[in-house]
Motif scaffolding. Structure first.
Motif, mmCIF file in Angstrom:
data_model
loop_
_atom_site.group_PDB
_atom_site.id
_atom_site.type_symbol
_atom_site.label_atom_id
_atom_site.label_comp_id
_atom_site.label_asym_id
_atom_site.label_seq_id
_atom_site.Cartn_x
_atom_site.Cartn_y
_atom_site.Cartn_z
ATOM 1 N N PRO A 31 121.178 115.118 35.136
ATOM 2 C CA PRO A 31 120.815 114.915 36.538
ATOM 3 C C PRO A 31 120.881 116.212 37.340
ATOM 4 N N GLY A 32 119.846 116.439 38.160
ATOM 5 C CA GLY A 32 119.835 117.631 38.994
ATOM 6 C C GLY A 32 119.418 118.887 38.283
ATOM 7 N N LEU A 81 109.365 117.185 39.484
ATOM 8 C CA LEU A 81 109.826 117.420 40.840
ATOM 9 C C LEU A 81 110.481 116.174 41.428
ATOM 10 N N ASP A 82 111.355 116.398 42.388
ATOM 11 C CA ASP A 82 112.083 115.304 43.045
ATOM 12 C C ASP A 82 111.225 114.697 44.151
ATOM 13 N N ASN A 83 110.413 113.699 43.800
ATOM 14 C CA ASN A 83 109.659 113.012 44.847
ATOM 15 C C ASN A 83 109.850 111.502 44.802
ATOM 16 N N GLY A 84 110.724 111.021 43.916
ATOM 17 C CA GLY A 84 111.083 109.624 43.909
ATOM 18 C C GLY A 84 110.142 108.688 43.188
ATOM 19 N N THR A 103 110.919 107.559 37.269
ATOM 20 C CA THR A 103 112.299 107.171 37.028
ATOM 21 C C THR A 103 113.028 108.327 36.350
ATOM 22 N N THR A 104 114.354 108.252 36.339
ATOM 23 C CA THR A 104 115.142 109.282 35.659
ATOM 24 C C THR A 104 114.780 109.332 34.170
ATOM 25 N N PHE A 129 112.304 112.149 29.672
ATOM 26 C CA PHE A 129 111.421 112.149 28.510
ATOM 27 C C PHE A 129 110.440 113.319 28.577
ATOM 28 N N TYR A 130 109.867 113.556 29.751
ATOM 29 C CA TYR A 130 108.945 114.688 29.902
ATOM 30 C C TYR A 130 109.682 116.015 29.740
ATOM 31 N N GLU A 131 110.866 116.120 30.309
ATOM 32 C CA GLU A 131 111.659 117.342 30.159
ATOM 33 C C GLU A 131 111.894 117.659 28.686
#
Length: 330
Positions: free
Chosen positions: A44-45, A51-54, A57-58, A63-65
């Protein structure tokens, strides 16, 4: 950088700004299992590639990361896909001419099939075709794209691929490669490809093949594989690619869409059927990006090849490795 925000003629309608930030329930996401999958430990973080746009989902972001791609089922409607297919057929028949588009054909089949989809392998750079360019402005596509590029989005490369059946004289297999090889645009982490299957894609008709996690690697040298003259123009591949690398075949149904990083190593297989395998795609980038000078880089030879092609086909002077960009949201 050429930002075509003000246009005239057929492209004028594309100047409408799309607002696509309202929350919406995500379509079902498929996480394709693979032995090559990077550790799924949550951080997290510490997301780098999303990008953090809501919206995501986490789990989707992680998964993409870890893998460099995200597969979303049934994102594009059958109605839209049928409209894209009909427009492609019209282009093949020369009922529609698209300014600036590159129509790639298997010339040996023209005498047998004439001007039909049995001859055309790809329509590239279709940004001046109002119907096909609708794909790049679909709100459900842009909601995902914004998670990778940010809200100021440019459509920078478009393709409709009609993978023809392979023959003894020519293959439409695309060797394993990184899309960033074709783009002198940075930063790479703010570029994403949206690739939608227009019909079922599997190992029989040459679906996409990806190497999960390779988006963390640098851009590698590319060139033509040694396939005894069967290769297609500009179908470059990684020169030191290891065929034993663990890979995933992305089996997709009509309307399924995969988003992937420009450094992800991927390709497509042979079409062993008698039919076609169609897909439509667009590479998007943040409009805050910039061009780079490819001189003395692994992309310099590509620029020279493009210059030779343009000069031969259009009798135009040398050009830099740049592409027209369309603003689709801001």
């Amino acid at each position: 950088m050429e930002l075509l925000g003000k246009r005239s003629g057929p492209a004028a309608r594309l100047d409408a700004v799309l607002r696509h930030l309202s929350p919406r329930t995500n379509p079902a996401l498929t996480l394709t299992p693979t032995s090559a999958q990077v550790s799924a430990a949550r951080q997290p973080g510490r997301f780098r590639f999303t990008l953090d746009n809501g919206f995501l989902t986490t789990e989707q972001r992680q998964f993409y990361e870890d893998n460099g791609y995200l597969l979303v089922r049934k994102l594009v409607s059958e109605e839209d896909i049928e409209r894209f297919r009909k427009e492609f057929v019209r282009i093949c028949k020369k009922e529609v001419r698209v300014p600036g588009a590159m129509i790639m054909k298997k010339e040996a089949l023209k005498s047998q099939y004439g001007q039909t989809e049995s001859v055309v392998n790809k329509v590239q750079d279709f940004q001046e075709d109002e119907e096909l360019f609708r794909y790049c402005t679909l709100p459900q596509i842009l909601k995902y794209v914004e998670c990778f590029t940010g809200p100021n989005i440019m459509a920078m490369h478009t393709m409709l691929i009609n993978k023809l059946p392979d023959s003894d004289k020519q293959t439409f297999l695309h060797p394993m490669h990184q899309d960033l090889h074709y783009f002198p645009f940075r930063p790479a982490d703010r570029i994403v490809c949206s690739w939608t299957a227009m019909e079922r894609a599997d190992e029989n008709n040459g679906c996409l093949v990806v190497l999960p996690g390779t988006h963390r690697l640098p851009l590698k040298p590319h060139g033509y594989p040694e396939w005894e003259g069967k290769t297609n123009k500009l179908f470059h591949g990684i020169l030191d690619y290891d065929e034993k690398s663990p890979k995933v075949h992305l089996v997709m149904e009509k309307g399924d869409t995969v988003f992937f990083h420009p450094l992800l190593i991927h390709g497509s297989g042979i079409n062993k059927t008698s039919g076609f395998r169609k897909s439509i795609s667009c590479h998007f980038a943040s409009s805050n990006g910039h061009y780079i000078d490819v001189k003395n880089t692994t992309q310099e030879d590509l620029e020279k090849e493009l210059q030779e092609m343009v000069h031969k086909r259009y009798d135009m002077p040398a050009l830099a490795l740049k592409m027209q960009l369309r603003c689709v949201a801001e």
